[in-house]
Design an enzyme around this catalytic site. Sequence first.
Site, mmCIF file in Angstrom:
data_model
loop_
_atom_site.group_PDB
_atom_site.id
_atom_site.type_symbol
_atom_site.label_atom_id
_atom_site.label_comp_id
_atom_site.label_asym_id
_atom_site.label_seq_id
_atom_site.Cartn_x
_atom_site.Cartn_y
_atom_site.Cartn_z
ATOM 1 N N GLU A 9 -51.702 -73.741 -99.366
ATOM 2 C CA GLU A 9 -51.355 -75.090 -98.311
ATOM 3 C C GLU A 9 -51.074 -74.912 -96.716
ATOM 4 O OE1 GLU A 9 -49.226 -73.232 -100.696
ATOM 5 O OE2 GLU A 9 -48.295 -74.534 -101.956
ATOM 6 N N TYR A 318 -40.557 -66.392 -101.755
ATOM 7 C CA TYR A 318 -40.707 -67.750 -101.976
ATOM 8 C C TYR A 318 -39.395 -68.756 -101.984
ATOM 9 C CZ TYR A 318 -42.763 -72.250 -103.277
ATOM 10 O OH TYR A 318 -41.917 -73.500 -103.443
#
Length: 861
Positions: A9, A318
Site C-alpha cells: 500500500e 502490525y
Amino acid sequence: MQKSLVIVESPAKAKTINQYLGSEYIVKSSIGHIRDLTKGKLYNKEKNKKFLNENFIEKTNENKILIKQMGIDPYQNWKFEYHILPGKEKIISELKYIANQVKHIYLATDLDREGEAIAWHLKEVIGGDSSKFSRVVFNEITQHSIQKAFKNVGHINMNRVHAQQARRFMDRIVGYMISPLLWKKIARGLSAGRVQSVAVRIIADRESIIKNFVPEEYWKLDVSLISQDKKKINMDVTHYNNKKFRPINENEVSFAVEKIQKSSCIVKNYEEKISYLKAPAPFITSTLQQSASLRLGFSVKKTMFLAQKLYEEGYITYMRTDSNYLSEYAIKKVRKYIKSNYGSNYLPKEPNIYSNEKHSQEAHEAIRPSDIKIKNIDSDHLNSSAKKLYELIWNQFLASQMKSVKYKSITVTVLADMFKLQKSERIVMFQGWNKVLIEEKNVFSQFPILQTGSQLFINKVTPSQKFTKPPPRFSEASLVRELEKKGIGRPSTYSAITSKIQDRGYVKIKKNKFYAEKMGEILTIRLKKSFSNLIDYNFTAHMEKKLDQVAENKVTWRYLLDDFFKKFSEQLEQAKKSPEEGGMELNNIVPTSLNCPICCKKMGIKTAITGVFLSCLGYNNTDNKKRCKKTINLITLNDFNKEQDNQKKISLQLIQKCDICNMYMDSYFINEKLKLHICANNPSCSGYKFEKGVFKSPIYLSKTIQCEKCYNNMKLKIGPFGKFFTCINKICKNTRKILPNGEISDPKLEPIPFPELLCKQSDAWFVLREGISGIFFAANTFPKSRETRSPFVEELVRFQHLLPEKIYYLSSAPVIDNYGNKTIVCFDKKKKTHYIASKKDGKFTGWSAVFIDQKWCVINK
C-alpha cells in the site's frame, strides 16, 4: 531471468520490504486504495425541483438517482459499481504495464480486512490469469517474517473481502439515505453514520447525565491514632453499627465525632497477606491508543499515524489488532532478553499467556517490537514522538513476559464503640514487571506492627465535607475504552470515529475532554426515536459479530445486508412522515420576546451545525425584498468559564430549570447586560428565560475590531471550527480567529507565491504562509499536495523584495552558522517570535540566533 511483482500500500513499506527481497522482485506501492464506490453529490429534491418535471421527482425516480450516487443497488441483489479514485490512473497504468512483463504478482497488502479488500481491488483492476496472483501476509516487516511469508503464499480470502464490503455498503446506505432526511427535518450539512452516530450518542448521553446531575452532600471522618510505641496511624471511619458510615450533614458527623472522641479504640484485626499483580498484556490497538493518550498525551489519530510509520519502517508488528496473541518466536526472543538483562529472578517459569477479548477478530499478533534487542530507535526518518511511542510499546511488551509484582498487603481494623475504622496499605516485596514500567511502581508507607486487642489513643478526629461528583467526561482514551467495552467499531476504525465526530461538529474537545454540541444532542434524540436499532449499543455490537460471521463464511454477505436493509428501510419510510404521523420531529425555531433590532419582529432560537443562535422571524418572509437576515450569536458560558472542580461551589450555584418541563437549561451570553437560558429539550420544548444584569463577558464580546486590510469593522461569527471575526466588507472577506484563551489572533500575512521554489514531492511550487507556528512554505496545490517545510534564510535573502515589512528583518539573519551549515527560520510558540537555527544531516546543531534590539545575537549550546 523474469522477475516477479510485489504490490504493497505505501511507498515506505515498499522501501523497507525491498531491502529483504532479492533483485528478482520488483516492489511497487498502490499508495492506499485504488478504487471506491461511485460517489456523487446527494440528491436534494427541493434544490433540483425547478430542473425536473413532476413525473421525474416521484419517489421511484428519487431512488434511482440515489442508487446511482451511492454506487450500490440494494433493490437489485446489491449490485455495485466501483470507479478508479482520482489521481490513481498513473499508478494503475504503471502497475498494469509491469504486471504484463513479470511472471508472477504477489499482493502483499496489510493483513486485516481492509488490506484483503485492497488486494482484491488490485487483482480486479490489473486483470489477467488468476493463477498469476498470490496473496502474501506478514505481521511484521523483518527479514525473517518476509522470507517466511513468501514461502507460504496463499490466495485472496473472499470471505474477508465480503465482510469488508458488507461493512462499506452498510455505512454507505446509512450515510446516503439518512442524510437527506436530516437536511429536510433538522438542518443542512448533517449526516448520520452507522458507528459514528452511536459514538455521538455515548458522549451526548454522558453530557445529559452531567448537566442533570445534582451534587449531594456527604461527610468523611479521618481519625488520627497513636500506638503504644508513639507512632501515628491515620484511619477512615467506614461503618457504624455494622452499616456503611456515610453522614449526609454536619449534625450527623458532629454526633459521630463526639462519640468517637469519648470511645476507647481497640485493634480488632491486624492482617498481613501476600498478593501478586500479574504483568499487563501486550498492547492491542485500543490499549495502545489509551496508553499513548494517558502517558504521552497523544491523540488517537496521532498514535495511529506514528504506529503506521513504525510498522512501515519495520520496528513494530502490525498496529491494527485486537488480539493478545504472541508468536512462539517472539516469546522465545523476549525471554532470552529478560534472562540476559534482568536475571532469572524476573523470568517466569512459563511464558505469560493472555486470553483474547470476546470481540477479537482474526488471530493477529499483539503489537510488539519486531526486534526486542532494539530498545531505542536511532533513525532520522522518525521524529521524537514516534520514538517515544516505540519506547512505550517496547516497555509494555517486555513487561508482559516478566514475573508478577509481589506485595505484602496489610489491613488494620479498629473498633471505637459502635464505629469501625479501617486502613489498608501494601508494600512492594518484589518489583517484577514494575522494573520496566517504573511509572507504575507503587510506593507505600509502612504500618507499625499492631497486636490484636491492643489499645490505640485518639490524637485527632477530622471531619471533611464532600459532594458527590457526576461521572467524568470522556477523553479520547476513555471513549475508545467505552467503544471497545460495548463492542462498537473495530480497532482500525477508532481513530476515524473520534476524528469524524469532531469534524462534523457534533462534539468538541476542550482540555482533552469531549463535550456534546447542541446539534449532536438534537441528532441523538431524533435518531433514538426514529432509528432505535441503528443507534442502539447492542444492535451495533451485534452487527460487528455478524460481520465476523461473514468473514468466517458462516453468513453470506448479501443475506446480512438484506436483513439489515429490510428493517432500516421500514424505519426510514416512517421517519419521512410528518411528526403528526409519527415521523421524525422538525427542528423548529422557537419564538422569543426579544425584538429584532432591524425590523422589530421577534427573534427566535435556532440551532444549526454551527451552534445555537437567535434568528429574526422575518427571515421566513416569502418576499425576498422584505426578508430580514438579522442573527445574534449566542456564546455559551462554558466557552470562557473555567470548570469548577470544587463540588461545594457547584452545589451552591443556581441551577436554572425550565418552567415548562422542569429540565435543566443551557445558558448563553447575548451581551454584557443580557443572558439567555434555553431549555435543554429545545426545540421540542419552547422554554426559555432572559436574565438581565451586569455580567463579566469574554474579551471579544466587548471589543470593536477593525479590519487591517480595508479598515471596516469586523463582526463576530461562529463557524464549524469555532468563533471568529469577519470583515463586514463582503469584498474583503478578511477573518481573524479567536484563540482558546479568548484573545483575538494577530493578523496573518497574505500568502506570497514563490514559483521559483519547486516542491520535491509533486510538480507544485511553494507559497509562503503564516500560521500559529510562524511562517512556512506550503505547496500551492494544497490540499492535493500537503508538502510543507521551513524557509531557508538564503531563500528569504534572495527574494527579500517580496517580503512584507512584518518579516523583512528575517532577510538580514545569518545565512550559515559558524560551521557552514545552512540556517532556517523557526518559531518560538511561548515567546511568539521567530528565530534562526541550523541543521546538519536533518538534525538541529544547537546553534541559533535571535533578533534583539534590531540586531541578530548568536546563541551556541
